[in-house]
Design a protein around this motif. Structure first.
Motif, PDB file in Angstrom:
ATOM      1  N   ILE A   7       0.836  -1.203   0.000  1.00 58.88           N
ATOM      2  CA  ILE A   7       0.000   0.000   0.000  1.00 58.88           C
ATOM      3  C   ILE A   7       0.869   1.251   0.000  1.00 58.88           C
ATOM      4  O   ILE A   7       0.584   2.227  -0.700  1.00 58.88           O
ATOM      5  CB  ILE A   7      -0.946  -0.004   1.222  1.00 58.88           C
ATOM      6  N   PHE A   8       1.947   1.214   0.775  1.00 60.04           N
ATOM      7  CA  PHE A   8       2.877   2.342   0.840  1.00 60.04           C
ATOM      8  C   PHE A   8       3.460   2.631  -0.544  1.00 60.04           C
ATOM      9  O   PHE A   8       3.538   3.785  -0.975  1.00 60.04           O
ATOM     10  CB  PHE A   8       3.998   2.026   1.842  1.00 60.04           C
ATOM     11  N   PHE A   9       3.861   1.565  -1.249  1.00 64.28           N
ATOM     12  CA  PHE A   9       4.410   1.717  -2.603  1.00 64.28           C
ATOM     13  C   PHE A   9       3.352   2.272  -3.544  1.00 64.28           C
ATOM     14  O   PHE A   9       3.629   3.190  -4.332  1.00 64.28           O
ATOM     15  CB  PHE A   9       4.917   0.372  -3.117  1.00 64.28           C
ATOM     16  N   ALA A  10       2.126   1.742  -3.476  1.00 64.72           N
ATOM     17  CA  ALA A  10       1.056   2.175  -4.381  1.00 64.72           C
ATOM     18  C   ALA A  10       0.721   3.644  -4.183  1.00 64.72           C
ATOM     19  O   ALA A  10       0.560   4.395  -5.159  1.00 64.72           O
ATOM     20  CB  ALA A  10      -0.186   1.316  -4.167  1.00 64.72           C
ATOM     21  N   LYS A 109      -9.682  16.214   1.682  1.00 66.45           N
ATOM     22  CA  LYS A 109      -9.890  15.290   2.796  1.00 66.45           C
ATOM     23  C   LYS A 109     -10.722  15.932   3.899  1.00 66.45           C
ATOM     24  O   LYS A 109     -11.640  15.328   4.461  1.00 66.45           O
ATOM     25  CB  LYS A 109      -8.537  14.846   3.350  1.00 66.45           C
ATOM     26  N   GLY A 110     -10.419  17.211   4.195  1.00 66.14           N
ATOM     27  CA  GLY A 110     -11.177  17.915   5.223  1.00 66.14           C
ATOM     28  C   GLY A 110     -12.602  18.193   4.794  1.00 66.14           C
ATOM     29  O   GLY A 110     -13.542  18.029   5.586  1.00 66.14           O
ATOM     30  N   ILE A 117      -6.774   8.577   4.167  1.00 65.70           N
ATOM     31  CA  ILE A 117      -6.728   8.645   2.706  1.00 65.70           C
ATOM     32  C   ILE A 117      -6.582   7.237   2.135  1.00 65.70           C
ATOM     33  O   ILE A 117      -5.635   6.519   2.467  1.00 65.70           O
ATOM     34  CB  ILE A 117      -5.554   9.537   2.243  1.00 65.70           C
ATOM     35  N   SER A 118      -7.500   6.847   1.269  1.00 67.71           N
ATOM     36  CA  SER A 118      -7.467   5.526   0.657  1.00 67.71           C
ATOM     37  C   SER A 118      -7.014   5.622  -0.800  1.00 67.71           C
ATOM     38  O   SER A 118      -6.914   6.718  -1.365  1.00 67.71           O
ATOM     39  CB  SER A 118      -8.862   4.883   0.706  1.00 67.71           C
ATOM     40  N   LEU A 123      -7.259   8.172  -6.294  1.00 66.86           N
ATOM     41  CA  LEU A 123      -7.594   8.082  -7.717  1.00 66.86           C
ATOM     42  C   LEU A 123      -8.631   9.131  -8.116  1.00 66.86           C
ATOM     43  O   LEU A 123      -8.484   9.813  -9.133  1.00 66.86           O
ATOM     44  CB  LEU A 123      -8.107   6.679  -8.048  1.00 66.86           C
ATOM     45  N   LEU A 124      -9.674   9.281  -7.310  1.00 64.80           N
ATOM     46  CA  LEU A 124     -10.709  10.265  -7.604  1.00 64.80           C
ATOM     47  C   LEU A 124     -10.161  11.683  -7.514  1.00 64.80           C
ATOM     48  O   LEU A 124     -10.461  12.540  -8.351  1.00 64.80           O
ATOM     49  CB  LEU A 124     -11.887  10.091  -6.643  1.00 64.80           C
TER      50      LEU A 124
END
Length: 284
Positions: A7-10, A109-110, A117-118, A123-124
């Protein structure tokens, strides 16, 4: 705190790729994620993972040396060969874009009230950010009227010809350094229509750092340029057989032999023209 390396890499990969594409928009390069951008983004994400796994960050001097080296290598991969000054400009642009992007992501995000954060959020947000960047460039380009200083153009080269739209750029005073003849700037995608597959491949190699003199049949040479607010650079120049310019649909101007500077990016953000005519073209 647990860190999942995949996930960190992505996340790092997506952020790097997003920033590189933002730079491509403002540099008016092709807004298509290509192998160079992907490779540069992957390198940055890989380095970030190595830093976490090996604890290099605690060794400040080694970390800084590697950080600068990897940053330069990313820029070299993504944007090709450049000068030291150009490299510094690219790196400054990269990190400035990164800071602005991170700030905008925190704002989104706020506003959305999201705690974490996903990948989906990234992506969106990336699509939204790229959309806004394109709109900014589009709004900046709307000052060019569709009928003002715009002319139908036909370029002839090696027995082939291609029709295009040319914009008379009063700021284009580019000259070929040996002959001192004026240079008209043309998008590579347009000029490539008059090339064979082999010529197109050779020309592409020349544009990405190989010496133009290696491709004698194409008669290529360097044409240095400088634009306001940007670093010095060069275009690959080629001598066309003729360029016909239709003046308000009434008469035609034929330039005869003319130098073309081939550009690997969009000249118009809105696709309004593919040719930048030299400011002295009608004085010839």
């Amino acid at each position: 705190m647990k860190i999942y390396l995949d996930i960190f890499f992505a996340v790092n990969f997506l952020m790097n790729l997003l920033v590189l594409e933002i730079m491509n928009i403002f540099l008016k390069k092709r807004l298509i994620v290509n192998v160079r951008s992907i490779a540069a983004a992957a390198l940055g994400a890989l380095f970030a993972g190595i830093v976490i796994v090996c604890g290099i960050r605690s060794r400040l001097i080694i970390f800084l040396i590697l950080y600068v080296f990897v940053s330069c290598l990313m820029i070299r991969i993504a944007f090709g060969k450049t000068t030291v000054r150009g490299m510094a400009g690219y790196i400054a642009g990269y990190y400035l874009s990164g800071i602005c992007t991170a700030g905008f992501l925190m704002f989104l995000k706020g506003v959305a009230g999201i705690k974490h954060i996903s990948i989906i959020f990234l992506l969106l947000a990336a699509v939204l950010i790229l959309f806004f960047c394109e709109k900014m460039i589009s709004m900046r380009s709307r000052g060019i009227s569709s009928g003002q200083n715009v002319y139908p153009v036909r370029i002839s080269y090696n027995g082939k010809s291609v029709a295009a739209t040319g914009f008379l750029d009063t700021g284009n005073r580019l000259y070929e350094p040996v002959s001192r003849e004026m240079v008209t700037i043309v998008e590579f995608s347009l000029f490539a229509k008059m090339l064979s597959d082999k010529e197109r491949a050779d020309f592409s190699k020349a544009m990405h750092g190989m010496e133009p003199e290696q491709f004698g049949k194409l008669l290529l040479r360097y044409i240095p340029f400088h634009s306001l607010g940007k670093d010095n650079g060069y275009l690959i120049g080629v001598r066309a057989d003729d360029m016909e310019i239709r003046i308000h649909g009434k008469k035609s101007l034929h330039t005869g032999k003319v130098w073309l500077g081939i550009c690997d990016r969009f000249l118009s953000a809105e696709g309004g023209y593919e040719v930048l005519l030299n400011s002295g073209i009608f004085k010839k």
